[in-house]
Motif scaffolding. Structure first.
Motif, short mmCIF file in Angstrom:
data_model
loop_
_atom_site.label_atom_id
_atom_site.label_comp_id
_atom_site.label_asym_id
_atom_site.label_seq_id
_atom_site.Cartn_x
_atom_site.Cartn_y
_atom_site.Cartn_z
N PHE A 1 22.52 -38.05 92.02
CA PHE A 1 23.21 -38.39 90.78
C PHE A 1 23.76 -37.15 90.11
O PHE A 1 24.11 -37.14 88.96
N SER A 2 23.87 -36.07 90.86
CA SER A 2 24.54 -34.88 90.38
C SER A 2 25.93 -34.86 90.95
O SER A 2 26.28 -35.61 91.83
N VAL A 3 26.71 -33.95 90.44
CA VAL A 3 27.96 -33.65 91.08
C VAL A 3 27.61 -33.14 92.44
O VAL A 3 28.15 -33.51 93.46
N LEU A 4 26.68 -32.27 92.46
CA LEU A 4 26.25 -31.61 93.67
C LEU A 4 24.88 -31.09 93.39
O LEU A 4 24.60 -30.65 92.30
N ALA A 5 24.02 -31.09 94.35
CA ALA A 5 22.75 -30.43 94.16
C ALA A 5 22.13 -30.16 95.49
O ALA A 5 22.43 -30.83 96.45
N LYS B 1 23.91 -51.93 89.02
CA LYS B 1 24.11 -51.89 90.47
C LYS B 1 25.10 -50.79 90.87
O LYS B 1 25.37 -50.59 92.04
N LEU B 2 25.64 -50.10 89.87
CA LEU B 2 26.53 -48.95 90.10
C LEU B 2 25.79 -47.67 89.74
O LEU B 2 25.16 -47.58 88.69
N SER B 3 25.89 -46.67 90.60
CA SER B 3 25.14 -45.43 90.36
C SER B 3 25.48 -44.79 89.02
O SER B 3 24.61 -44.27 88.34
N ILE B 4 26.75 -44.83 88.63
CA ILE B 4 27.12 -44.19 87.36
C ILE B 4 26.45 -44.90 86.18
O ILE B 4 26.10 -44.27 85.18
N GLY B 5 26.21 -46.20 86.31
CA GLY B 5 25.49 -46.91 85.27
C GLY B 5 24.05 -46.47 85.14
O GLY B 5 23.45 -46.55 84.07
N ASN B 6 23.49 -45.95 86.24
CA ASN B 6 22.10 -45.51 86.25
C ASN B 6 21.87 -44.23 85.46
O ASN B 6 20.73 -43.88 85.17
N TYR B 7 22.96 -43.49 85.14
CA TYR B 7 22.78 -42.28 84.32
C TYR B 7 23.74 -42.23 83.14
O TYR B 7 23.91 -41.19 82.51
N ILE C 1 18.08 -26.54 92.98
CA ILE C 1 19.30 -25.96 92.43
C ILE C 1 20.27 -27.10 92.15
O ILE C 1 20.70 -27.80 93.07
N ALA C 2 20.62 -27.30 90.89
CA ALA C 2 21.53 -28.38 90.50
C ALA C 2 22.86 -27.79 90.06
O ALA C 2 22.92 -27.03 89.09
N LEU C 3 23.91 -28.14 90.78
CA LEU C 3 25.26 -27.66 90.46
C LEU C 3 25.96 -28.69 89.59
O LEU C 3 26.36 -29.76 90.06
N SER C 4 26.12 -28.37 88.34
CA SER C 4 26.83 -29.22 87.38
C SER C 4 26.41 -30.68 87.52
O SER C 4 27.22 -31.55 87.86
N SER C 5 25.16 -30.94 87.25
CA SER C 5 24.58 -32.28 87.38
C SER C 5 24.35 -32.91 86.01
O SER C 5 23.90 -32.23 85.09
N PRO C 6 24.61 -34.20 85.84
CA PRO C 6 24.38 -34.86 84.55
C PRO C 6 22.90 -35.18 84.36
O PRO C 6 22.49 -36.34 84.27
N LEU C 7 22.09 -34.15 84.29
CA LEU C 7 20.64 -34.32 84.27
C LEU C 7 20.12 -35.00 83.01
O LEU C 7 19.08 -35.64 83.02
N ALA C 8 20.86 -34.85 81.91
CA ALA C 8 20.47 -35.49 80.66
C ALA C 8 21.31 -36.73 80.38
O ALA C 8 21.14 -37.37 79.35
N GLY C 9 22.22 -37.05 81.29
CA GLY C 9 23.06 -38.22 81.12
C GLY C 9 24.54 -37.88 81.11
O GLY C 9 24.93 -36.71 81.11
N GLN C 10 25.35 -38.94 81.10
CA GLN C 10 26.81 -38.81 81.11
C GLN C 10 27.41 -39.72 80.06
O GLN C 10 27.01 -40.88 79.93
N TYR C 11 28.36 -39.18 79.29
CA TYR C 11 29.05 -39.99 78.28
C TYR C 11 30.42 -39.38 78.05
O TYR C 11 30.59 -38.48 77.23
N GLY C 12 31.43 -39.85 78.80
CA GLY C 12 32.75 -39.27 78.63
C GLY C 12 33.83 -40.05 79.36
O GLY C 12 33.58 -40.69 80.38
N ASP C 13 35.05 -39.99 78.81
CA ASP C 13 36.22 -40.59 79.45
C ASP C 13 36.78 -39.60 80.47
O ASP C 13 37.68 -38.82 80.17
#
Length: 268
Positions: free
Chosen positions: A9-13, A138-144, A99-111
């Motif tokens: 659920f990161s951009v990359l990690a 059921k969508l991964s983006i909804g999970n964070y 190592i987390a590369l630009s990961s939404p570890l605390a969540g995501q909220y943006g257009d």
């Protein structure tokens, strides 16, 4: 011993695990982010091989492209040992460094462009109506997805990030904390020009308050309560954060400066 584990659920990690050779390089497992592919890790693999030729490197060809929209717990269970953030809390792993590369570890909220790709006419302020439902989970983006204006619905419906970060109570929280604290180092990398992770500080476990002002890691409730071990790791000086400007979201794994300054030092 176990090689490595990595998060989806990161951009990359990616995570480095125990070495089989005394004082030798650790094994590395790379996993792409949402809409990503195995090949996204090719340049990092080449750079690692140039510096440490004996390093075992594994790039995972699972849940690529649109398949990355699958629910995250499903991905954790299927890949078992490769979706990092979930696995770090759910298993008695043998991971040395995450190592987390630009990961939404605390969540995501943006257009962002990813949101517009999935839902062209959906504004962030209305996205909770989609994501905070049984179908939306059921969508991964909804999970964070973490709407700072709809936290009651977030804690009720978000079945991945909310439990991992102890935003909602779970009977597994003590187990999650014990497992997370098996880490020896936590490396958090992000930057203001990412353009996708919103707020970008989420890559450092910071996030918006109800006024959409960023609250830093040290002031987050889950840090102050040490809900899943962040404060313990911080006090033990096991957390290292990097803020790197001028890097867009999809450029993180292909930026040699990022690799040399923020990744390479932790591979041995």
């Amino acid at each position: 011993m176990l090689l490595v584990v990595v998060l989806q659920f990161s951009v990359l990690a990616f995570i480095t695990g125990a070495s089989n050779i005394s004082n030798g390089p650790k094994a590395v497992v790379f996993i792409h982010g949402i809409f990503g592919y195995q090949k996204d890790g090719m340049e990092i693999q080449q750079w690692v091989e140039q510096v440490h030729p004996d390093t075992p490197f594994y790039s995972i060809a699972l849940y690529e492209g649109s398949s990355s929209l699958a629910p995250l717990w499903k991905q954790v269970d299927a890949i078992r040992g490769l979706i990092c953030r979930g696995i770090l809390s759910r298993t008695q792993h043998n991971v040395d460094t995450f190592i987390a590369l630009s990961s939404p570890l605390a969540g995501q909220y943006g257009d962002t462009k990813y949101m517009k790709h999935l839902f062209p006419n959906l504004l962030k302020s209305e996205a909770y109506r989609v994501f905070y439902t049984k179908e939306g989970q059921k969508l991964s983006i909804g999970n964070y997805w973490k709407d700072p204006h709809q936290l009651e619905k977030y804690t009720k419906y978000c079945n991945f990030l909310a439990s991992l970060n102890n935003d909602t109570y779970t009977s597994e929280m003590n187990e999650y904390k014990q497992n997370f604290l098996r880490l020896n180092r936590l490396i958090l990398i992000g930057g203001p020009d990412d353009g996708v992770i919103t707020p970008w500080e989420s890559s450092h476990f910071a996030f918006y308050d109800s006024q959409e002002k960023v609250v830093e890691l040290e002031q987050q409730r889950y840090f102050l309560d040490d809900s899943f071990g962040l404060q313990t790791l911080f006090n033990q000086k096991k957390i290292k954060t990097y803020t790197i400007s001028g890097v867009a979201h999809n450029e993180w794994p292909n930026n040699r400066t990022v690799f040399s300054s923020a990744i390479l030092p932790w591979l041995i």
